[in-house]
Design an enzyme around this catalytic site. Structure first.
Site, PDB file in Angstrom:
ATOM      1  NE  ARG A   1     -12.081   6.223   0.149  1.00 45.63           N
ATOM      2  CZ  ARG A   1     -12.349   6.486   1.402  1.00 45.63           C
ATOM      3  NH1 ARG A   1     -13.292   7.396   2.385  1.00 45.63           N
ATOM      4  NH2 ARG A   1     -11.805   5.756   2.766  1.00 45.63           N
TER       5      ARG A   1
ATOM      6  CG  HIS B   1      -6.528  -2.553  -3.877  1.00 42.78           C
ATOM      7  ND1 HIS B   1      -5.978  -0.992  -4.244  1.00 42.78           N
ATOM      8  CD2 HIS B   1      -7.004  -2.482  -2.841  1.00 42.78           C
ATOM      9  CE1 HIS B   1      -5.231  -1.002  -2.872  1.00 42.78           C
ATOM     10  NE2 HIS B   1      -6.075  -1.355  -1.715  1.00 42.78           N
TER      11      HIS B   1
ATOM     12  CD  GLU C   1     -13.757   3.632  -3.382  1.00 44.25           C
ATOM     13  OE1 GLU C   1     -14.446   3.507  -2.121  1.00 44.25           O
ATOM     14  OE2 GLU C   1     -13.910   3.066  -4.556  1.00 44.25           O
TER      15      GLU C   1
ATOM     16  CD  GLU D   1      -3.402  -1.194  -0.222  1.00 41.33           C
ATOM     17  OE1 GLU D   1      -3.008   0.798  -0.543  1.00 41.33           O
ATOM     18  OE2 GLU D   1      -3.965  -1.368   0.352  1.00 41.33           O
TER      19      GLU D   1
ATOM     20  CE  LYS E   1      -7.980   6.155   2.287  1.00 40.06           C
ATOM     21  NZ  LYS E   1      -8.047   4.834   2.685  1.00 40.06           N
TER      22      LYS E   1
ATOM     23  CG  ASN F   1     -10.313   1.230  -5.388  1.00 42.01           C
ATOM     24  OD1 ASN F   1     -10.455   1.349  -3.889  1.00 42.01           O
ATOM     25  ND2 ASN F   1     -11.792   2.483  -5.560  1.00 42.01           N
TER      26      ASN F   1
ATOM     27  CG  HIS G   1      -5.104  -5.932   1.356  1.00 43.11           C
ATOM     28  ND1 HIS G   1      -6.436  -6.033   0.467  1.00 43.11           N
ATOM     29  CD2 HIS G   1      -5.088  -4.223   1.293  1.00 43.11           C
ATOM     30  CE1 HIS G   1      -6.737  -4.857  -0.133  1.00 43.11           C
ATOM     31  NE2 HIS G   1      -5.415  -3.523   0.329  1.00 43.11           N
TER      32      HIS G   1
HETATM   33  N1  GLY Z   1      -8.493   2.119   0.662  1.00 44.55           N
HETATM   34  C1  GLY Z   1      -8.974   2.426   0.211  1.00 44.55           C
HETATM   35  C2  GLY Z   1      -9.802   4.003   0.100  1.00 44.55           C
HETATM   36  O1  GLY Z   1      -9.857   3.796   2.111  1.00 44.55           O
HETATM   37  O2  GLY Z   1     -10.964   3.802  -0.073  1.00 44.55           O
END
Ligand code: GLY
Length: 364
Positions: A244, A251, A240, A185, A230, A248, A267
């Site tokens: 946002r 992901h 999202e 991450e 973030k 991903n 993960h």
């Molecule tokens: N892990 C991605 C998010 O929190 O949007």
């Protein structure tokens, strides 16, 4: 120690990152959440290490405290475990203005957060992440969830924490494998938004340990930078709807690889593999510099993480379609265009099948 201010439309809160900040959890939770009772929720690995210290600090701040714990591991991130936590909150006599304190990795933060989101239609949660992955990602931004048989995190809610307390000293008890896993991450954040962070990781993998073990000063700086990246995204798009979704990156295929392994692959490792796959497909489509996948692969491999998957393209495709990122006959995928610049693309399922084929087959 550093403090990052998060300001989403639903709540503003602070993320405290420091070396040794765990024992200040009580005062920080008291200032941010108030309430009479605090229930520490952790798993069977983390509870013996840190739950007692956090509980003592909460008691010193005037809370009546309780502890709940559940068996560690992604396979316990279920509705059944979640139900046990919610029942435990009721048995403890938690009221709506009391606070759930999630102490642990991503599984704990997600499940305790989802329990807080539902208990009495929502009570406060404080996040105390003890894994690198939880510090740089899951404890910030308010996503909470459990896995269901159809896929990972398919049942959940948004609940922003009242405060996040990230003590990098906790990373000293993380196994080297779990620490490396979390780096997936961190690398993702570098590719997404920060060429300087990416270059630093590529030149000096975070997994490198000196004679004295982990470099905690560096970890405070790196975790803080990741939280800022973030924060900037979730401040702009809490739910999202657009931006946002760029978090991903890696992901869409990563979740598929993780689920297909029955969660035996971590993960972060799955995200790292997914990131390399999507970079290879992006390059094959001529949308990024042809050298970009190799740059990302080198950084991922330097952290001991996989750069691809043994799974067939068909299997990855099938698992990916079960994920939340699918919208009817299209699927949203984040493509890395250069280090620090990515783009969200809506692909038809045929285009997505091609992306999966290009990304997975070239990685073998
Ligand atoms: N892990 C991605 C998010 O929190 O949007």
């Amino acid at each position: 120690m550093s403090v990052v201010d998060v300001r989403t439309p639903s709540r503003a809160y602070e993320v405290h990152v420091g070396n040794g900040v765990l024992d200040r959890t009580g005062e920080l939770v008291r200032a941010a959440a108030g309430g009479r009772m605090a229930c520490v929720v952790s798993d069977s690995h983390v509870a013996p290490l840190y739950a007692g210290r956090v509980e003592a600090s909460l008691a010193a701040a005037g809370y009546e405290t309780r502890q709940l714990s559940f068996p560690a591991g992604e396979r316990h991130k279920t509705i059944q475990t979640w139900a046990g936590i919610v029942e435990g909150l009721a048995e403890a006599g938690m009221a709506r203005d009391d606070v759930v304190v999630a102490v642990g990795g991503g599984v704990t933060g997600d499940m305790a957060g989802f329990a807080a989101a539902c208990y009495m239609r929502g009570c406060a949660v404080a996040q105390v992440p003890t894994s690198l992955l939880a510090m740089v990602d899951s404890s910030v931004g308010g996503k909470t969830a459990v896995d269901i048989s159809a896929g990972k995190n398919l049942c959940g809610a948004f609940l922003q924490p009242r405060v996040v307390v990230a003590d990098v000293a906790c990373l000293g008890t993380l196994s080297p494998e779990l620490f490396a896993d979390s780096c997936g991450e961190v690398i993702k954040h570098g590719v997404l938004a920060d060429p300087a962070l990416f270059d630093e990781l590529a030149a000096h993998p975070l997994t490198e340990r000196g004679a004295d073990g982990l470099d905690y000063e560096r970890l405070v700086r790196v975790v803080t930078r990741n939280v800022e990246i973030k924060r900037d995204v979730v401040n702009a798009d809490e739910r999202e709807r657009g931006l946002r979704q760029t978090l991903n990156l890696g992901h869409t295929l990563g979740h598929a690889i993780e689920a297909a392994s029955d969660y035996r692959l971590g993960h972060g490792a799955s995200v790292a593999a997914g990131l390399c796959c999507v970079a290879r497909a992006t390059a094959a489509w001529g949308l990024c510099d042809p050298g970009l996948p190799a740059m990302i692969e080198r950084c991922v491999a330097a952290h001991g993480l996989p750069t691809g998957t043994e799974l067939g393209a068909d299997e990855v495709y099938r698992w990916a379609l079960a994920d939340k990122k699918r919208h009817g006959s299209t699927i949203n995928v984040v493509l890395p265009l250069e280090i620090g610049r990515c783009e969200l693309r809506t692909l038809t399922l045929d285009e997505f099948a091609e992306l999966v084929r290009l990304g997975t087959e070239a990685g073998r």
